[in-house]
Write a protein that holds these residues in place. Structure first.
Motif, short mmCIF file in Angstrom:
data_model
loop_
_atom_site.label_atom_id
_atom_site.label_comp_id
_atom_site.label_asym_id
_atom_site.label_seq_id
_atom_site.Cartn_x
_atom_site.Cartn_y
_atom_site.Cartn_z
N THR A 223 0.83 -1.20 0.00
CA THR A 223 0.00 0.00 0.00
C THR A 223 0.86 1.25 0.00
N ILE A 224 1.91 1.25 0.80
CA ILE A 224 2.84 2.39 0.84
C ILE A 224 3.56 2.52 -0.50
N GLY A 225 3.99 1.40 -1.05
CA GLY A 225 4.66 1.42 -2.34
C GLY A 225 3.78 1.95 -3.45
N ARG A 226 2.49 1.56 -3.44
CA ARG A 226 1.55 2.07 -4.45
C ARG A 226 1.32 3.56 -4.26
N ALA A 227 1.30 4.03 -3.00
CA ALA A 227 1.09 5.45 -2.75
C ALA A 227 2.28 6.28 -3.22
N ILE A 228 3.49 5.73 -3.08
CA ILE A 228 4.69 6.48 -3.45
C ILE A 228 4.97 6.38 -4.94
#
Length: 63
Positions: A31-36
């Motif tokens: 989720t963090i990777g997709r946000a960044i």
């Protein structure tokens, strides 16, 4: 009889792979990777697509 066993195994493996792929997709790190970066982890794609293929092949073997 042998095709039915292979079909059932493919269905079980496919469902497990699909759940694993979704679990990877929904993880905190992904989720963090997709946000960044906007990228989905390749493991999530492999799990979900591989699971779908196994489910389809298993269903065809059971027919």
């Amino acid at each position: 009889m042998n095709n039915k066993i292979i079909g059932i195994v493919l269905l079980v493996v496919g469902v497990a792979l699909a759940f694993w792929g979704y679990d990877v997709y929904d993880s905190a790190g992904a989720t963090i990777g997709r946000a960044i970066s906007g990228d989905t982890p390749i493991e999530a794609w492999l799990g979900m697509v591989g699971g779908a293929v196994c489910i389809i092949l298993g269903a065809l073997k059971l027919k």
